[in-house]
Scaffold this motif. Structure first.
Motif, PDB file in Angstrom:
ATOM      1  N   ARG A  80       2.815  -7.402  -6.168  1.00 33.52           N
ATOM      2  CA  ARG A  80       3.745  -6.260  -6.088  1.00 33.52           C
ATOM      3  C   ARG A  80       3.053  -5.037  -5.506  1.00 33.52           C
ATOM      4  N   LEU A  81       1.799  -4.847  -5.886  1.00 35.32           N
ATOM      5  CA  LEU A  81       1.052  -3.675  -5.418  1.00 35.32           C
ATOM      6  C   LEU A  81       0.774  -3.752  -3.920  1.00 35.32           C
ATOM      7  N   CYS A  82       0.766  -4.974  -3.374  1.00 33.21           N
ATOM      8  CA  CYS A  82       0.527  -5.125  -1.938  1.00 33.21           C
ATOM      9  C   CYS A  82       1.653  -4.478  -1.138  1.00 33.21           C
ATOM     10  N   ASP A  83       2.901  -4.587  -1.637  1.00 30.14           N
ATOM     11  CA  ASP A  83       4.025  -3.920  -0.958  1.00 30.14           C
ATOM     12  C   ASP A  83       3.846  -2.417  -0.978  1.00 30.14           C
ATOM     13  N   VAL A  84       3.316  -1.897  -2.094  1.00 30.96           N
ATOM     14  CA  VAL A  84       3.052  -0.457  -2.180  1.00 30.96           C
ATOM     15  C   VAL A  84       1.972  -0.055  -1.190  1.00 30.96           C
ATOM     16  N   ALA A  85       0.946  -0.905  -1.062  1.00 28.41           N
ATOM     17  CA  ALA A  85      -0.162  -0.581  -0.161  1.00 28.41           C
ATOM     18  C   ALA A  85       0.305  -0.433   1.270  1.00 28.41           C
ATOM     19  N   LYS A  86       1.300  -1.196   1.667  1.00 27.37           N
ATOM     20  CA  LYS A  86       1.799  -1.098   3.043  1.00 27.37           C
ATOM     21  C   LYS A  86       2.390   0.275   3.336  1.00 27.37           C
ATOM     22  N   GLY A  87       2.797   1.010   2.275  1.00 27.96           N
ATOM     23  CA  GLY A  87       3.333   2.350   2.469  1.00 27.96           C
ATOM     24  C   GLY A  87       2.299   3.439   2.378  1.00 27.96           C
ATOM     25  N   LEU A  88       1.069   3.110   1.999  1.00 29.53           N
ATOM     26  CA  LEU A  88       0.003   4.098   1.930  1.00 29.53           C
ATOM     27  C   LEU A  88      -0.673   4.251   3.288  1.00 29.53           C
ATOM     28  N   ARG A  89      -1.238   5.429   3.489  1.00 26.80           N
ATOM     29  CA  ARG A  89      -1.894   5.681   4.770  1.00 26.80           C
ATOM     30  C   ARG A  89      -3.073   4.742   4.987  1.00 26.80           C
ATOM     31  N   GLY A  90      -3.800   4.457   3.922  1.00 31.05           N
ATOM     32  CA  GLY A  90      -4.977   3.599   4.069  1.00 31.05           C
ATOM     33  C   GLY A  90      -4.691   2.123   3.940  1.00 31.05           C
ATOM     34  N   LEU A  91      -3.424   1.757   3.534  1.00 31.92           N
ATOM     35  CA  LEU A  91      -3.011   0.355   3.413  1.00 31.92           C
ATOM     36  C   LEU A  91      -3.802  -0.409   2.361  1.00 31.92           C
ATOM     37  N   VAL A  92      -4.449   0.285   1.426  1.00 31.79           N
ATOM     38  CA  VAL A  92      -5.228  -0.350   0.371  1.00 31.79           C
ATOM     39  C   VAL A  92      -4.838   0.279  -0.955  1.00 31.79           C
ATOM     40  N   ALA A  93      -4.586  -0.572  -1.968  1.00 34.35           N
ATOM     41  CA  ALA A  93      -4.216  -0.076  -3.284  1.00 34.35           C
ATOM     42  C   ALA A  93      -4.868  -0.933  -4.348  1.00 34.35           C
ATOM     43  N   ALA A  94      -5.139  -0.294  -5.509  1.00 36.10           N
ATOM     44  CA  ALA A  94      -5.715  -1.006  -6.639  1.00 36.10           C
ATOM     45  C   ALA A  94      -5.094  -0.479  -7.917  1.00 36.10           C
ATOM     46  N   SER A  95      -4.980  -1.358  -8.894  1.00 33.91           N
ATOM     47  CA  SER A  95      -4.400  -0.957 -10.182  1.00 33.91           C
ATOM     48  C   SER A  95      -5.464  -0.317 -11.056  1.00 33.91           C
ATOM     49  N   ASP A  96      -4.974   0.447 -12.075  1.00 29.97           N
ATOM     50  CA  ASP A  96      -5.920   1.044 -13.006  1.00 29.97           C
ATOM     51  C   ASP A  96      -6.658  -0.019 -13.797  1.00 29.97           C
ATOM     52  N   ALA A  97      -6.050  -1.239 -13.955  1.00 25.51           N
ATOM     53  CA  ALA A  97      -6.740  -2.329 -14.636  1.00 25.51           C
ATOM     54  C   ALA A  97      -7.993  -2.744 -13.880  1.00 25.51           C
ATOM     55  N   ALA A  98      -7.910  -2.787 -12.551  1.00 26.20           N
ATOM     56  CA  ALA A  98      -9.077  -3.140 -11.746  1.00 26.20           C
ATOM     57  C   ALA A  98     -10.124  -2.034 -11.772  1.00 26.20           C
ATOM     58  N   ILE A  99      -9.684  -0.780 -11.653  1.00 23.50           N
ATOM     59  CA  ILE A  99     -10.629   0.333 -11.643  1.00 23.50           C
ATOM     60  C   ILE A  99     -11.347   0.426 -12.989  1.00 23.50           C
ATOM     61  N   GLY A 100     -10.597   0.229 -14.080  1.00 23.06           N
ATOM     62  CA  GLY A 100     -11.201   0.328 -15.402  1.00 23.06           C
ATOM     63  C   GLY A 100     -12.210  -0.760 -15.685  1.00 23.06           C
ATOM     64  N   ARG A 101     -12.113  -1.930 -15.033  1.00 15.98           N
ATOM     65  CA  ARG A 101     -13.041  -3.034 -15.280  1.00 15.98           C
ATOM     66  C   ARG A 101     -14.210  -3.045 -14.297  1.00 15.98           C
ATOM     67  N   ALA A 102     -14.166  -2.211 -13.283  1.00 19.29           N
ATOM     68  CA  ALA A 102     -15.222  -2.194 -12.275  1.00 19.29           C
ATOM     69  C   ALA A 102     -16.396  -1.345 -12.738  1.00 19.29           C
ATOM     70  N   GLY A 103     -17.532  -1.566 -12.122  1.00 20.48           N
ATOM     71  CA  GLY A 103     -18.700  -0.754 -12.416  1.00 20.48           C
ATOM     72  C   GLY A 103     -18.489   0.683 -12.003  1.00 20.48           C
ATOM     73  N   ALA A 104     -19.277   1.582 -12.595  1.00 19.14           N
ATOM     74  CA  ALA A 104     -19.084   3.016 -12.360  1.00 19.14           C
ATOM     75  C   ALA A 104     -19.254   3.382 -10.893  1.00 19.14           C
ATOM     76  N   GLU A 105     -20.208   2.756 -10.219  1.00 23.28           N
ATOM     77  CA  GLU A 105     -20.455   3.119  -8.816  1.00 23.28           C
ATOM     78  C   GLU A 105     -19.258   2.780  -7.938  1.00 23.28           C
ATOM     79  N   GLU A 106     -18.704   1.568  -8.093  1.00 23.52           N
ATOM     80  CA  GLU A 106     -17.563   1.183  -7.273  1.00 23.52           C
ATOM     81  C   GLU A 106     -16.305   1.939  -7.698  1.00 23.52           C
ATOM     82  N   ALA A 107     -16.103   2.120  -9.003  1.00 27.49           N
ATOM     83  CA  ALA A 107     -14.919   2.843  -9.475  1.00 27.49           C
ATOM     84  C   ALA A 107     -14.913   4.278  -8.950  1.00 27.49           C
ATOM     85  N   GLY A 108     -16.097   4.852  -8.770  1.00 27.91           N
ATOM     86  CA  GLY A 108     -16.177   6.222  -8.271  1.00 27.91           C
ATOM     87  C   GLY A 108     -15.760   6.368  -6.821  1.00 27.91           C
ATOM     88  N   ARG A 109     -15.603   5.285  -6.105  1.00 29.44           N
ATOM     89  CA  ARG A 109     -15.188   5.336  -4.703  1.00 29.44           C
ATOM     90  C   ARG A 109     -13.666   5.346  -4.549  1.00 29.44           C
TER      91      ARG A 109
END
Length: 521
Positions: free
Chosen positions: A464-493
């Motif tokens: 579902r989020l992929c459809d949202v990404a197509k409407g973003l300028r950068g064409l890339v989207a991630a959920s808060d579930a992914a950001i919350g489970r990622a390491g601090a260095e990658e999440a900070g990007r």
């Protein structure tokens, strides 16, 4: 029905060089053997004490030896060249049945060649026993019997050595016919046990029998054997036994060790990863079956490696390894994973406006970029769905910071697609989405047909989020579930850009985008 044999070199006659080598080995070995027998019978054994006219007897034996040796060599060579050959090939236009029959005849002729050569060698020695016994019977029956025994024993040892020499010389010809029809059972060729026993019997047993006969003769004819004479006889016969025994043992061990060492060297190459290794089948005994078995094993390993490679391409290397190891069962297990969903933009219009082969070419080029990025970030492609792909991080193998790897892969893939769009005319615009969380990872389907996949909310959320990404300028989207489970260095990007309720979901999703690609849409 058997496949028709290959026509040509496999069924040709023996090469002239091989015939010349075998003929030379047989002639030389038999001439040397006959000379030794003559010397032992004429000058070493005390037969001169039993013969009144010794000089006349020696002359008769020498003349008979000379004439018979020349006659036997000529007859043996002619007979051998006529008898030991491969039947002529049939007409090139002959049917497959004729070529099959000729192939069987050629194989039998080559494998039976050492035995036929042995018969050709043995017949002159067999004839020589009564011939020289008769010649010496006019002087003394005792001498005739002694000479007959010496000729018989010498002939056995000499023919045995010549047989082993011819067998080794014909190994290349044997390998030629066995290359297409490997041995699967013992035939006319003696096996390893028979070779070992015959080597001792003919190389050691026969000369020892000669020593025993000499000792027995010294007891029977005490007046003709002095201690010195008996000592000389025993020493000479012992030396002959040692020489012949060593020669036969060396030839026999070479014929056995050669194929075994070939297989050992080939095994080492297979251990080094050279699965295309093959061993030349040069023997029709158990050794040939060992060589053929190695080739079948190597062929099976190549086929297994090919299947594993194809299997890995179909389901991913990690899944293939686990499946081959028997670690995955139907039903699966709950695992924390991250999923990346990528969907090509404008594929429907492209399929309408371009022929199928052009669409396929574009999709293959697009998926090549996806696979390369995902695998470089330690993920694997779970499936291709038309113009979309689902990548999994963290299953079936554990992966530290799976969410971080998936997020990094999403950013890298977006940059790769941007670069491709800027340098080529092929469209490479795609929506990219990442989510993470617990899923059921395992084999889904039936025991007769199933596939390894991941099922759960993160998969649905990423789609579902992929459809949202197509409407973003950068064409890339991630959920808060992914950001919350990622390491601090990658999440900070990543930066939160929106909060919305995705289709089919009851709670809102915090949408994040790479910081360097976030902005007003």
């Amino acid at each position: 029905m058997d496949e028709p044999p290959e026509r040509g070199t496999v069924h040709r006659d023996f090469r002239p060089a091989t015939k010349a080598l075998v003929g030379a080995l047989v002639v030389v070995s038999n001439v040397v053997g006959a000379a030794i027998v003559l010397a032992v019978a004429g000058w070493l054994l005390p037969t001169q004490n039993l013969v009144p006219d010794l000089d006349d007897t020696l002359d008769r034996n020498l003349w008979a030896f000379g004439f018979y040796l020349a006659f036997a060599v000529v007859v043996g060579l002619v007979w051998g060249f006529v008898w030991v050959h491969v039947p002529p090939q049939p007409d090139p236009d002959a049917g497959d049945d004729a070529w099959r029959a000729h192939g069987r005849q050629a194989r039998s002729a080559v494998l039976a060649a050492p035995l036929r050569i042995t018969v050709v060698q043995a017949v002159p020695w067999i004839v020589a026993v009564p011939l020289f016994a008769t010649i010496n019977a006019f002087s003394s029956l005792t001498v005739a019997l002694t000479v007959a025994c010496v000729v018989a024993l010498g002939g056995v040892a000499t023919v045995a050595v010549a047989y082993r020499l011819s067998e080794l010389a014909l190994r290349g010809e044997v390998a030629r016919v066995l290359a297409e029809d490997p041995p699967d059972r013992l035939g006319l060729v003696p096996g390893v046990v028979a070779r070992s026993l015959s080597a001792w019997t003919l190389g050691t047993g026969v000369p020892l029998l000669g020593i025993a006969l000499a000792a027995a003769a010294s007891l029977v004819f005490r007046d003709y054997y002095t201690v010195t004479r008996l000592g000389v006889v025993v020493l000479v016969l012992a030396a002959v036994a040692l020489a012949v025994g060593f020669l036969l043992a060396a030839l026999t061990s070479t014929s056995i060790a050669g194929p075994v060492m070939d297989v050992r060297r080939a095994l080492r190459r297979v251990q080094d990863g050279e699965l295309g290794t093959r061993v030349q089948i040069s023997d029709a005994s158990e050794l040939g079956m060992l060589q053929a078995g190695f080739n079948e094993m190597a062929s099976g390993l190549r086929e297994r490696d090919r299947i594993r490679e194809l299997f890995g391409r179909q389901v991913g290397e990690g899944v293939a390894r686990s499946a081959l190891a028997g670690e995955i069962e139907l039903g699966g297990e709950v695992r924390e994973v991250a999923v990346l969903f990528v969907d090509l933009v404008g594929s429907t219009e492209m399929a309408f406006e371009h022929p199928p082969h052009e669409v396929v070419a574009v999709l293959n080029a697009f998926f090549a970029e996806v696979v390369d990025v995902v695998e470089s970030h330690r993920g694997w492609i779970n499936k291709f769905e038309g113009d979309a792909a689902l990548a999994v991080f963290g299953a079936p193998d554990d992966l530290e910071d799976a969410a971080g790897c998936a997020l990094a892969a999403a950013r890298a893939l977006a940059e790769r697609l941007d670069a491709r769009t800027a340098t080529t005319t092929a469209p490479a615009t795609a929506g990219i989405a990442v989510s993470a969380g617990p899923t059921l990872a395992g084999n889904i389907g039936d025991a007769r047909r199933y596939e390894y996949t991941v099922i759960g909310d993160p998969v649905n959320e990423a789609a579902r989020l992929c459809d949202v990404a197509k409407g973003l300028r950068g064409l890339v989207a991630a959920s808060d579930a992914a950001i919350g489970r990622a390491g601090a260095e990658e999440a900070g990007r990543w930066t939160e850009v929106d909060v919305l309720r995705l289709r089919g979901r009851k709670r809102a999703t915090r949408v994040h985008a790479p910081s360097d690609r976030a902005g007003d849409d």
